[in-house]
Design a protein around this motif. Structure first.
Motif, mmCIF file in Angstrom:
data_model
loop_
_atom_site.group_PDB
_atom_site.id
_atom_site.type_symbol
_atom_site.label_atom_id
_atom_site.label_comp_id
_atom_site.label_asym_id
_atom_site.label_seq_id
_atom_site.Cartn_x
_atom_site.Cartn_y
_atom_site.Cartn_z
ATOM 1 N N ALA A 161 1.452 -1.584 0.157
ATOM 2 C CA ALA A 161 0.467 -0.247 0.199
ATOM 3 C C ALA A 161 0.830 1.473 0.111
ATOM 4 O O ALA A 161 0.191 2.499 -0.458
ATOM 5 N N GLY A 162 2.061 0.959 1.067
ATOM 6 C CA GLY A 162 2.852 2.169 0.587
ATOM 7 C C GLY A 162 3.179 2.278 -0.791
ATOM 8 O O GLY A 162 4.084 3.728 -1.120
ATOM 9 N N ALA A 163 4.003 1.928 -1.525
ATOM 10 C CA ALA A 163 4.122 1.783 -3.011
ATOM 11 C C ALA A 163 3.580 2.145 -4.151
ATOM 12 O O ALA A 163 3.652 2.475 -4.721
ATOM 13 N N ALA A 164 1.960 2.035 -3.463
ATOM 14 C CA ALA A 164 1.704 2.404 -5.418
ATOM 15 C C ALA A 164 -0.312 3.118 -4.172
ATOM 16 O O ALA A 164 -0.684 2.887 -3.717
ATOM 17 N N ALA A 165 -0.720 3.814 -5.323
ATOM 18 C CA ALA A 165 -1.662 4.382 -5.199
ATOM 19 C C ALA A 165 -3.712 3.742 -5.313
ATOM 20 O O ALA A 165 -2.776 2.884 -6.709
ATOM 21 N N ALA A 166 -4.573 3.467 -4.376
ATOM 22 C CA ALA A 166 -4.579 2.559 -5.160
ATOM 23 C C ALA A 166 -6.143 2.789 -6.168
ATOM 24 O O ALA A 166 -5.828 4.575 -6.457
ATOM 25 N N HIS A 167 -5.905 2.053 -7.212
ATOM 26 C CA HIS A 167 -6.666 2.423 -8.593
ATOM 27 C C HIS A 167 -5.703 3.113 -9.741
ATOM 28 O O HIS A 167 -6.018 3.944 -10.448
ATOM 29 N N ASN A 168 -4.530 2.886 -9.259
ATOM 30 C CA ASN A 168 -3.185 3.854 -10.247
ATOM 31 C C ASN A 168 -3.644 2.595 -11.380
ATOM 32 O O ASN A 168 -3.669 1.384 -11.607
ATOM 33 N N VAL A 169 -3.573 3.707 -12.759
ATOM 34 C CA VAL A 169 -2.944 3.015 -13.716
ATOM 35 C C VAL A 169 -1.576 3.837 -14.162
ATOM 36 O O VAL A 169 -0.901 4.216 -14.000
ATOM 37 N N THR A 170 -1.075 2.439 -14.107
ATOM 38 C CA THR A 170 0.582 2.586 -14.593
ATOM 39 C C THR A 170 0.849 3.732 -15.310
ATOM 40 O O THR A 170 0.401 3.426 -16.374
ATOM 41 N N GLU A 171 2.087 4.122 -15.933
ATOM 42 C CA GLU A 171 2.293 4.403 -16.743
ATOM 43 C C GLU A 171 2.779 4.670 -18.011
ATOM 44 O O GLU A 171 1.679 4.394 -19.287
ATOM 45 N N GLY A 172 2.735 3.308 -17.852
ATOM 46 C CA GLY A 172 2.840 2.637 -19.679
ATOM 47 C C GLY A 172 1.197 2.037 -19.906
ATOM 48 O O GLY A 172 1.174 2.387 -21.304
ATOM 49 N N ASP A 173 0.473 1.638 -18.704
ATOM 50 C CA ASP A 173 -0.882 1.221 -19.980
ATOM 51 C C ASP A 173 -1.651 2.920 -19.864
ATOM 52 O O ASP A 173 -2.273 3.318 -21.039
ATOM 53 N N ALA A 174 -1.721 4.089 -19.488
ATOM 54 C CA ALA A 174 -1.668 5.404 -19.519
ATOM 55 C C ALA A 174 -1.212 5.801 -20.556
ATOM 56 O O ALA A 174 -1.960 6.596 -21.150
ATOM 57 N N GLY A 175 0.244 5.176 -21.146
ATOM 58 C CA GLY A 175 0.459 5.696 -22.204
ATOM 59 C C GLY A 175 -0.654 5.101 -23.477
ATOM 60 O O GLY A 175 -0.762 5.626 -24.569
ATOM 61 N N TYR A 176 -0.326 4.003 -22.766
ATOM 62 C CA TYR A 176 -0.906 3.219 -23.818
ATOM 63 C C TYR A 176 -2.140 3.442 -24.100
ATOM 64 O O TYR A 176 -3.067 4.009 -25.580
ATOM 65 N N ILE A 177 -3.145 3.752 -23.603
ATOM 66 C CA ILE A 177 -4.471 4.628 -23.455
ATOM 67 C C ILE A 177 -4.652 5.727 -24.091
ATOM 68 O O ILE A 177 -5.192 6.183 -24.904
ATOM 69 N N GLN A 178 -4.076 6.800 -23.855
ATOM 70 C CA GLN A 178 -3.860 8.191 -24.731
ATOM 71 C C GLN A 178 -3.348 7.557 -25.855
ATOM 72 O O GLN A 178 -3.601 8.206 -26.930
ATOM 73 N N GLU A 179 -2.474 6.890 -26.560
ATOM 74 C CA GLU A 179 -2.112 6.513 -27.553
ATOM 75 C C GLU A 179 -3.247 6.273 -28.913
ATOM 76 O O GLU A 179 -3.170 6.278 -30.088
ATOM 77 N N ILE A 180 -3.623 5.274 -28.479
ATOM 78 C CA ILE A 180 -4.472 4.421 -29.418
ATOM 79 C C ILE A 180 -6.018 5.051 -29.226
ATOM 80 O O ILE A 180 -6.414 6.025 -28.994
ATOM 81 N N TRP A 181 -6.817 4.731 -30.887
ATOM 82 C CA TRP A 181 -7.587 5.071 -30.950
ATOM 83 C C TRP A 181 -8.672 4.217 -31.455
ATOM 84 O O TRP A 181 -8.474 3.520 -32.463
ATOM 85 N N GLY A 182 -9.690 4.195 -31.680
ATOM 86 C CA GLY A 182 -11.505 3.893 -32.234
ATOM 87 C C GLY A 182 -11.835 2.237 -30.998
ATOM 88 O O GLY A 182 -11.120 1.850 -30.054
ATOM 89 N N VAL A 183 -11.894 1.367 -31.931
ATOM 90 C CA VAL A 183 -12.036 0.474 -30.847
ATOM 91 C C VAL A 183 -10.772 -1.161 -30.928
ATOM 92 O O VAL A 183 -10.794 -1.502 -31.650
ATOM 93 N N ASN A 184 -10.502 -1.327 -29.538
ATOM 94 C CA ASN A 184 -9.588 -1.928 -29.089
ATOM 95 C C ASN A 184 -10.388 -3.139 -27.956
ATOM 96 O O ASN A 184 -10.029 -2.587 -27.036
ATOM 97 N N ILE A 185 -10.868 -3.777 -28.532
ATOM 98 C CA ILE A 185 -11.961 -5.183 -27.646
ATOM 99 C C ILE A 185 -10.551 -5.441 -26.546
ATOM 100 O O ILE A 185 -11.107 -5.392 -24.802
ATOM 101 N N ILE A 186 -9.576 -6.584 -27.095
ATOM 102 C CA ILE A 186 -8.825 -7.256 -26.105
ATOM 103 C C ILE A 186 -8.134 -6.696 -25.204
ATOM 104 O O ILE A 186 -8.430 -6.859 -24.520
ATOM 105 N N PRO A 187 -7.601 -5.269 -26.155
ATOM 106 C CA PRO A 187 -6.618 -4.949 -25.096
ATOM 107 C C PRO A 187 -7.179 -3.943 -23.626
ATOM 108 O O PRO A 187 -6.706 -4.525 -22.199
ATOM 109 N N PHE A 188 -8.422 -3.757 -24.486
ATOM 110 C CA PHE A 188 -9.103 -2.792 -22.912
ATOM 111 C C PHE A 188 -9.435 -3.510 -22.069
ATOM 112 O O PHE A 188 -9.764 -3.771 -20.617
ATOM 113 N N MET A 189 -10.314 -5.143 -22.262
ATOM 114 C CA MET A 189 -10.461 -6.569 -21.889
ATOM 115 C C MET A 189 -8.613 -6.692 -20.610
ATOM 116 O O MET A 189 -9.459 -7.009 -19.382
#
Length: 242
Positions: free
Chosen positions: A31-59
């Motif tokens: 708990a001291g190493a991360a915040a609850a519900h945090n989205v990792t930097e790698g995942d955040a970058g991926y979310i910001q870069e993609i567009w359109g429907v991406n079913i499997i990655p979001f699952m």
């Protein structure tokens, strides 16, 4: 004779099994190493870069969030701790999933903005609430038992709102948003089922121990302490950021 939750308060019940205690302590350290519900930097970058429907990655991202979300896991553990029938497990987990899914989807879709520290502090308190409920504290202190189904649904709303608040911190493409959110939610529920399966298997073996109820007292006290740690961690962040 069947042992009740209230029996957990009897003198001498604080003896525990070391493996279970170490598991909960490990969660506390994480708990001291991360915040609850945090989205990792790698995942955040991926979310910001993609567009359109991406079913499997979001699952995948949804499932990953659930199985690595220690606040979710702690609350889910508390919910099923004294549930012995699969029918009851199904009802409570479904209520939690309903609450979690509703506010996550609506929160992102309509852009509900809630302070992440405040909502995550409430989520920490949900763990405290459930641990106290398992210990029979409300009957002992106030002489009544809160409706556990309604409480599970309400706290599910808060857990979903916490996730939505984090997702809104990133610029998700509007094209394919609904399909991607639904895929993310399906992934969250699949991750929840995987986590639940592990919890039920472990609990099944643990409950066969003749010392289970004595050990359950300490496990729930530790769970309550972790809830307070999560809450304090978020409140500290709130005041530091102010």
């Amino acid at each position: 004779m069947t042992t009740s939750r209230r029996d957990l308060w009897r003198p001498g019940a604080a003896r525990t099994a070391l493996p279970y205690l170490l598991t909960f302590v490990a969660l506390a350290l994480s708990a001291g190493a991360a915040a609850a519900h945090n989205v990792t930097e790698g995942d955040a970058g991926y979310i910001q870069e993609i567009w359109g429907v991406n079913i499997i990655p979001f699952m995948y991202l949804g499932a990953k969030h659930m199985v690595t979300g220690y606040d979710h896991i702690l609350f889910l553990l508390g919910v099923v701790f004294f549930l012995y029938k699969m029918r009851d497990v199904g009802i409570y987990v479904s209520l939690f999933a309903l609450g979690h899914s509703t506010t996550m989807l609506l929160g992102v879709w309509f852009g509900w903005g809630i302070n992440a520290y405040i909502i995550d502090a409430i989520i920490g308190l949900s763990v405290v609430y459930k641990a106290l409920d398992n210990l029979g504290a409300y009957q002992r202190w106030f002489g009544f038992q809160p409706n556990t189904k309604i409480a599970t649904l309400i706290f599910g709303f808060f857990h979903g709102t916490g996730l939505a608040t984090k997702i809104l911190d990133y610029d998700i493409a509007s094209e394919g948003l609904l399909a991607n959110l639904l895929a993310f939610n399906v992934g969250v529920e699949l991750g929840q089922l995987m986590a639940l399966a592990v919890i039920l298997i472990v609990m099944g073996f643990w409950r066969k121990s003749p010392n289970f109820f004595r050990q359950a007292y300490t496990a729930n006290v530790v769970m309550m302490a972790l809830g307070f740690i999560l809450t304090g961690y978020q409140l500290t962040g709130l005041f530091v950021a102010a």
